[in-house]
Design a protein around this motif. Structure first.
Motif, PDB file in Angstrom:
ATOM      1  N   GLY A 234      -0.348  -1.454  -4.799  1.00  0.00           N
ATOM      2  CA  GLY A 234      -1.729  -1.768  -5.140  1.00  0.00           C
ATOM      3  C   GLY A 234      -1.952  -3.147  -5.723  1.00  0.00           C
ATOM      4  O   GLY A 234      -3.087  -3.522  -5.990  1.00  0.00           O
ATOM      5  N   GLN A 235      -0.901  -3.920  -5.919  1.00  0.00           N
ATOM      6  CA  GLN A 235      -1.026  -5.265  -6.465  1.00  0.00           C
ATOM      7  C   GLN A 235      -1.153  -6.288  -5.338  1.00  0.00           C
ATOM      8  O   GLN A 235      -0.664  -6.062  -4.233  1.00  0.00           O
TER       9      GLN A 235
ATOM     10  N   VAL B 180       0.848  -1.192   0.000  1.00  0.00           N
ATOM     11  CA  VAL B 180       0.000   0.000   0.000  1.00  0.00           C
ATOM     12  C   VAL B 180       0.887   1.248   0.000  1.00  0.00           C
ATOM     13  O   VAL B 180       1.755   1.391   0.860  1.00  0.00           O
TER      14      VAL B 180
END
Length: 67
Positions: free
Chosen positions: A60-61, A6
């Motif tokens: 974000g993955q 994040v």
């Protein structure tokens, strides 16, 4: 186990979430300070492997880890 990186904003640092197969949060720690959190959930011996995955993971993955 799943790993999510994040992106922090302004004064909030970047964080990592570790989640189990049911997506329950196991650990939430700063990218630069993983030691205590990984030790607390019994993954201190896998810290190097986990942090290498964090380093290569885009923000974000979600990455599925096989531990």
């Amino acid at each position: 186990m799943y790993l999510i990186k994040v992106k922090g904003v302004a004064k909030i640092p970047d964080y990592v979430q570790l989640r189990d197969d049911e997506f329950t949060l196991l650990a939430y720690f700063r990218v630069d300070r993983p030691d205590k959190s990984l030790e607390k959930i019994g993954l201190a011996d896998k810290a190097e492997y986990i942090m290498e995955a964090v380093k290569n993971l885009p923000f974000g993955q979600i990455l599925k880890l096989e531990l």
